[in-house]
Motif scaffolding. Structure first.
Motif, short mmCIF file in Angstrom:
data_model
loop_
_atom_site.label_atom_id
_atom_site.label_comp_id
_atom_site.label_asym_id
_atom_site.label_seq_id
_atom_site.Cartn_x
_atom_site.Cartn_y
_atom_site.Cartn_z
N PHE A 107 7.64 4.14 3.14
CA PHE A 107 7.66 3.09 4.16
C PHE A 107 7.52 3.67 5.56
O PHE A 107 6.84 3.09 6.41
CB PHE A 107 8.95 2.27 4.06
N VAL A 108 8.19 4.82 5.84
CA VAL A 108 8.11 5.40 7.18
C VAL A 108 6.88 6.28 7.35
O VAL A 108 6.62 6.76 8.46
CB VAL A 108 9.39 6.22 7.52
N ASN A 109 6.13 6.46 6.30
CA ASN A 109 4.93 7.28 6.36
C ASN A 109 3.69 6.38 6.22
O ASN A 109 3.13 5.92 7.21
CB ASN A 109 4.97 8.34 5.25
N GLN A 110 3.29 6.10 4.99
CA GLN A 110 2.12 5.24 4.78
C GLN A 110 2.35 3.82 5.30
O GLN A 110 1.41 3.17 5.78
CB GLN A 110 1.75 5.19 3.30
N GLY A 111 3.60 3.34 5.20
CA GLY A 111 3.88 1.99 5.70
C GLY A 111 3.60 1.85 7.17
O GLY A 111 3.02 0.85 7.62
N VAL A 112 3.99 2.83 7.97
CA VAL A 112 3.75 2.80 9.41
C VAL A 112 2.25 2.91 9.70
O VAL A 112 1.71 2.16 10.54
CB VAL A 112 4.53 3.93 10.11
N LEU A 113 1.56 3.80 9.01
CA LEU A 113 0.11 3.89 9.20
C LEU A 113 -0.57 2.58 8.81
O LEU A 113 -1.53 2.15 9.45
CB LEU A 113 -0.45 5.04 8.36
N GLY A 114 -0.05 1.93 7.76
CA GLY A 114 -0.62 0.66 7.33
C GLY A 114 -0.54 -0.42 8.40
O GLY A 114 -1.40 -1.31 8.45
N LEU A 115 0.48 -0.38 9.24
CA LEU A 115 0.58 -1.35 10.33
C LEU A 115 -0.61 -1.22 11.28
O LEU A 115 -1.16 -2.23 11.75
CB LEU A 115 1.88 -1.16 11.10
N PHE A 116 -1.00 0.00 11.57
CA PHE A 116 -2.15 0.26 12.44
C PHE A 116 -3.44 -0.21 11.77
O PHE A 116 -4.26 -0.92 12.37
CB PHE A 116 -2.21 1.74 12.78
N LEU A 117 -3.61 0.16 10.50
CA LEU A 117 -4.81 -0.26 9.77
C LEU A 117 -4.88 -1.78 9.68
O LEU A 117 -5.96 -2.38 9.89
CB LEU A 117 -4.79 0.35 8.36
N TRP B 239 0.84 -1.20 0.00
CA TRP B 239 0.00 0.00 0.00
C TRP B 239 0.87 1.25 0.00
O TRP B 239 0.60 2.22 -0.71
CB TRP B 239 -0.92 -0.01 1.23
N ALA B 240 1.94 1.22 0.76
CA ALA B 240 2.84 2.38 0.81
C ALA B 240 3.52 2.62 -0.53
O ALA B 240 3.66 3.76 -0.98
CB ALA B 240 3.88 2.18 1.91
N ALA B 241 3.93 1.54 -1.18
CA ALA B 241 4.78 1.66 -2.37
C ALA B 241 4.11 2.42 -3.51
O ALA B 241 4.78 3.16 -4.24
CB ALA B 241 5.20 0.28 -2.85
N TRP B 242 2.80 2.28 -3.67
CA TRP B 242 2.17 2.96 -4.81
C TRP B 242 2.16 4.48 -4.62
O TRP B 242 2.07 5.23 -5.61
CB TRP B 242 0.77 2.43 -5.08
N HIS B 243 2.31 4.95 -3.38
CA HIS B 243 2.31 6.40 -3.13
C HIS B 243 3.55 7.08 -3.69
O HIS B 243 3.58 8.31 -3.78
CB HIS B 243 2.18 6.68 -1.63
N VAL B 244 4.57 6.29 -4.05
CA VAL B 244 5.75 6.87 -4.71
C VAL B 244 5.34 7.64 -5.96
O VAL B 244 5.90 8.70 -6.27
CB VAL B 244 6.76 5.76 -5.06
N ALA B 245 4.34 7.13 -6.67
CA ALA B 245 3.92 7.74 -7.93
C ALA B 245 3.32 9.13 -7.75
O ALA B 245 3.42 9.97 -8.64
CB ALA B 245 2.92 6.83 -8.65
N ILE B 246 2.71 9.39 -6.59
CA ILE B 246 2.04 10.69 -6.40
C ILE B 246 2.78 11.59 -5.42
O ILE B 246 2.48 12.78 -5.33
CB ILE B 246 0.58 10.51 -5.93
N GLN B 247 3.75 11.04 -4.67
CA GLN B 247 4.48 11.85 -3.70
C GLN B 247 5.98 11.78 -3.88
O GLN B 247 6.73 12.35 -3.09
CB GLN B 247 4.12 11.41 -2.27
N GLY B 248 6.44 11.10 -4.93
CA GLY B 248 7.86 10.91 -5.12
C GLY B 248 8.57 12.12 -5.70
O GLY B 248 7.96 13.01 -6.27
N THR B 249 9.89 12.10 -5.55
CA THR B 249 10.74 13.18 -6.05
C THR B 249 11.52 12.78 -7.29
O THR B 249 12.19 13.60 -7.90
CB THR B 249 11.75 13.61 -4.97
N GLY B 250 11.46 11.47 -7.63
CA GLY B 250 12.22 10.96 -8.75
C GLY B 250 13.40 10.10 -8.33
O GLY B 250 13.96 9.38 -9.15
#
Length: 270
Positions: free
Chosen positions: A230-240, A209-220
């Motif tokens: 991983f440290v953002n959406q990935g951590v939230l995903g652990l809670f979900l 789930w975290a990895a696809w966010h690279v496409a909309i929040q990545g820097t290149g």
């Protein structure tokens, strides 16, 4: 292994002094990565410490390897193709509807027609169990939006009219919050839990789930972008994922995901 990726990413950022992560695809602004962690850690602790046993399940006669594999392939393909497409619209919505909804629904329909579809074992959660997650969800919400570690508000609401704002929030809730939680937690995580066990499946679903966010929040810079998600959406995903695994009810994870997307926008109206 997955937890090591998250921990290693965090350590890398600390050692390089680059601990800021983007909190929204609508802005390049960042927040310290632990602003996401503190509410999540509090929520995880409450789920773990509350004297409520996990939802009862019984072993199934077979493991859903085919379904798990197809869902895993869809998740990977979505992350890769969305990045190649640049992450914008309409590619984002079209690819999500195709790979996270169309492919799974077609697979489930075909397997059910043949009588080989996997069904998770276990009874429906009792009424009291369905509402027990309100406590960790409320704690997460207070720490995320009414504490020193609160997420910043968005100015999006000030740039559009009311009708457009309502449409964006409703469509965003259906396509992002609801669809993503159904796919990554209810479908993908549940099947991998039957194969790998609870925490390996939670971590796997969280990283995908975290990895696809690279496409909309990545820097290149792909390694940095992956570490950031991983440290953002990935951590939230652990809670979900933990909420879904323990209570097997959708409303807590849909509410949290919806809040992440909508509350920063709505706060600007106050």
């Amino acid at each position: 292994m997955g937890l090591l990726l998250i921990a290693g990413s965090a350590l890398w950022f600390v050692l390089t002094g680059n601990t800021g992560v983007r909190y929204s695809a609508d802005t390049d602004d960042t927040i310290p990565m632990w602003f996401r962690w503190i509410p999540v850690l509090a929520g995880l602790a409450l789920v773990r410490l509350m004297p409520i046993p996990a939802a009862a399940t019984t072993p199934t006669q077979r493991q859903p390897r085919l379904e798990a594999g197809v869902l895993l392939a869809s998740a990977v393909l979505f992350a890769v193709t969305l990045r190649l497409a640049g992450g914008g619209e309409p590619a984002h919505t079209l690819l999500k509807l195709l790979l996270l909804l169309g492919v799974p629904v077609a697979m489930f329909w075909s397997l059910r027609r043949s009588g080989t579809a996997w069904r998770p074992a276990g009874a429906e959660p009792e009424v009291w169990r369905r509402w027990t997650p309100a406590i960790p969800v409320a704690a997460w919400a207070v720490l995320s939006y009414a504490s020193p570690w609160a997420m910043p508000s968005s100015d999006f609401a000030a740039t559009v009219d009311l009708a457009t704002l309502v449409l964006v929030l409703v469509v965003g809730f259906l396509v992002n919050s609801l669809l993503e939680e159904v796919f990554y937690r209810r479908w993908l995580q549940s099947r991998w839990e039957a194969i790998l066990g609870r925490w390996p499946a939670i971590v796997l679903a969280s990283l995908l789930w975290a990895a696809w966010h690279v496409a909309i929040q990545g820097t290149g810079d792909l390694p940095v972008d992956l570490a950031s998600t991983f440290v953002n959406q990935g951590v939230l995903g652990l809670f979900l994922g933990y909420l879904w695994s323990k209570y097997r009810t959708m409303w807590p994870i849909v509410v949290i995901h919806g809040a992440v997307n909508a509350i920063p926008v709505l706060l600007s109206l106050l």
